[in-house]
Design an enzyme around this catalytic site. Structure first.
Site, PDB file in Angstrom:
ATOM      1  N   HIS A   4      -9.766 -21.097 -15.633  1.00  0.00           N
ATOM      2  CA  HIS A   4     -10.438 -20.098 -14.805  1.00  0.00           C
ATOM      3  C   HIS A   4     -11.937 -20.138 -15.115  1.00  0.00           C
ATOM      4  O   HIS A   4     -12.345 -20.442 -16.230  1.00  0.00           O
ATOM      5  CB  HIS A   4      -9.917 -18.691 -15.115  1.00  0.00           C
ATOM      6  CG  HIS A   4      -8.522 -18.451 -14.653  1.00  0.00           C
ATOM      7  ND1 HIS A   4      -8.182 -18.383 -13.323  1.00  0.00           N
ATOM      8  CD2 HIS A   4      -7.371 -18.249 -15.353  1.00  0.00           C
ATOM      9  CE1 HIS A   4      -6.890 -18.142 -13.214  1.00  0.00           C
ATOM     10  NE2 HIS A   4      -6.370 -18.064 -14.429  1.00  0.00           N
ATOM     11  N   CYS A  46      -5.146 -22.896 -12.158  1.00  0.00           N
ATOM     12  CA  CYS A  46      -4.065 -22.203 -12.863  1.00  0.00           C
ATOM     13  C   CYS A  46      -2.780 -22.236 -12.033  1.00  0.00           C
ATOM     14  O   CYS A  46      -2.204 -23.300 -11.842  1.00  0.00           O
ATOM     15  CB  CYS A  46      -4.496 -20.785 -13.224  1.00  0.00           C
ATOM     16  SG  CYS A  46      -3.465 -20.063 -14.530  1.00  0.00           S
TER      17      CYS A  46
END
Length: 495
Positions: free
Chosen positions: A436, A337
């Site tokens: 994630h 991310c």
């Protein structure tokens, strides 16, 4: 068929007394006893968030509690989420969607609070219609009397719900008598009558030595002590607050694969590394020490709530240069991310989505460029990692788009089930992704560890089965040390 139980709220004498963990324990206990429980926290402040099956955002603690309860997570379980973006400002997420940034003064002003109150009440009401019981969690201390009029999460929420409140206190930090008595006495009479029990948490030593203390607390406060729960070290439940990072390893080890997580100031979703922390083949440590980074076999750049601010800091303190040097000398570098964004050629924020910094050069390890955008992407995903046939799972929560530079080939790390592609793959020592939870998938971890076969003396383990075992251990621990018949009596009493 089980009776309907009143909602149960675990409130606290302060922050970090163990409310989230005790709430998870009761979610599992009620599930084991044949009920259909669900967690609820009206307002949560945390950088660790999670994507629901509907592609919306809630606090990670409520996702963990939902897992303990055996139900899918939903935004009604945490309708209001505050994600700090600086010391004074937080992004406000309402019913799973961001509605803007607020500083603390603006947020706690009375104007607009009643609209938020209506939203969290409606979320609770929807949840209570579907589950029995609702296990509620308070926030911080129940007796912040200066914020009483704007409180959405503690006693005012319990009163709306008709909840029975158990006050959780941490005896390990000292001052338990003052904190419990003071918390109860500072409540208004109409609030105080909702306090039905006291739970002493994190007790060390021989509980028999505290029997007189139990009697004193009951006499002082006029409510029973429903349990004294001992401190434990052998039960592992996902932690919510990054303050828990203070208990993690900070240096490289020996005899295992050294995996370093770069310690960012605005690090978010550190739960991405829970599986690696438990993997017997790995020594996981968190650091921004350049010497320790040079000892790592694998360097992981985590998510960030403020990518440009963290990038500026990494370049200023020499960590960025150390990561590049470590990679040049053979270390694997992977970004997740915000960490993926950091690894690119540049990060741009012309619309000031994050702050005042408009552009910074990245680490230059990946041939990609990131542009921050106001619309947040939140979704659960299924994907194939590289050319592996195994179906993996994870979730996305990010603001911004990352694209390959014009003169480089497309080289995705992940192939998503909906046909999209994610991330960038240079070679097995350099990659980035927006997903994630990617490191919760055994095939991904095995791929990362494979080049270090000479250090792999242990075998991997089943993380899902491990988590279920831990929820059951937690429930057994709490069940053993609370008066559960009394708690059930409280939750069915008509008075």
């Amino acid at each position: 068929m089980n009776k309907n139980l009143h909602p149960l709220m675990l409130a606290g004498t302060g922050s970090d007394v163990g409310k989230s963990i005790i709430a998870a324990a009761f979610c599992r206990i009620f599930l084991q006893d044949g009920y259909h429980p669900a967690p609820f926290k009206a307002q949560n402040m945390a950088l660790n968030s999670y994507a629901t099956p509907e592609g919306l955002e809630i606090g990670r603690a409520q996702a963990v509690q939902a897992e303990a309860a055996g139900v899918p997570c939903h935004t009604d379980m945490n309708p209001l989420l505050l994600k700090p973006s600086s010391d004074h400002t937080s992004q406000v997420v309402l019913n799973g969607r961001p509605i803007g940034n607020r500083n603390a003064y603006e947020y706690f002003r009375r104007e607009g609070r009643e609209e938020l109150r209506k939203e969290v009440h409606a979320a609770f009401d929807r949840l209570a219609a579907r589950y029995n019981p609702v296990v509620m969690e308070g926030a911080g201390s129940i007796s912040e009397i200066n914020l009483r009029d704007s409180d959405l999460v503690n006693l005012p929420m319990a009163m709306h719900a008709g909840a029975d409140v158990i006050l959780v206190a941490d005896i390990d930090r000292g001052g338990v008598f003052a904190s419990v008595y003071g918390s109860v006495m500072l409540l208004r009479p109409e609030e105080r009558k909702h306090i039905k029990g006291i739970l002493i948490n994190k007790f060390r030593g021989d509980i028999r030595l505290f029997e007189s203390g139990v009697k004193m607390l009951e006499d002082l406060c006029g409510v029973p002590v429903v349990g004294v729960v001992p401190y434990y070290k052998d039960i592992y439940i996902e932690e919510e607050d990054s303050v828990m990072l203070q208990t993690k390893n900070i240096r490289a080890g020996q005899g295992k694969v050294n995996v370093a997580v770069v310690l960012l100031r605005h690090l978010s979703n550190f739960t991405d590394f829970n599986v690696l922390e438990r993997d017997p083949r790995v020594h996981l440590f968190y650091t921004n020490n350049t010497d320790e980074l040079m000892k790592a076999d694998i360097i992981l750049l985590p998510g960030s709530k403020s990518t440009l601010s963290d990038l500026y800091e990494l370049r200023r303190n020499g960590v960025a240069q150390a990561i590049v040097r470590a990679h040049r000398e053979g270390a694997t570098v992977m970004g997740i991310c915000g960490g993926y964004q950091l690894m690119g050629r540049e990060v741009c924020d012309p619309d000031h989505v994050e702050g005042e910094i408009e552009r910074l050069p990245g680490l230059g390890l990946l041939p990609v460029s990131t542009r921050m955008q106001g619309e947040k992407v939140t979704r659960q995903v299924r994907f194939r990692f590289l050319e592996d046939s195994a179906v993996c799972e994870g979730y996305e929560i990010h603001m911004g788009t990352t694209t390959p530079l014009a003169d480089v080939p497309v080289s995705p790390l992940n192939h998503l089930a909906d046909g999209r592609e994610d991330g960038y793959f240079v070679d097995r020592t350099c990659m980035g992704t927006y997903v994630h939870g990617i490191l919760d998938n055994p095939s991904v971890i095995d791929y990362l560890l494979e080049p270090f076969a000479d250090k792999l003396k242990e075998t991997a383990f089943d993380y899902k089965a491990f988590k279920e075992e831990q929820y059951d251990k937690l429930a057994a621990h709490v069940r053993k040390h609370v008066d559960l018949p009394l708690i059930y009596q409280i939750l069915t009493d008509n008075d």
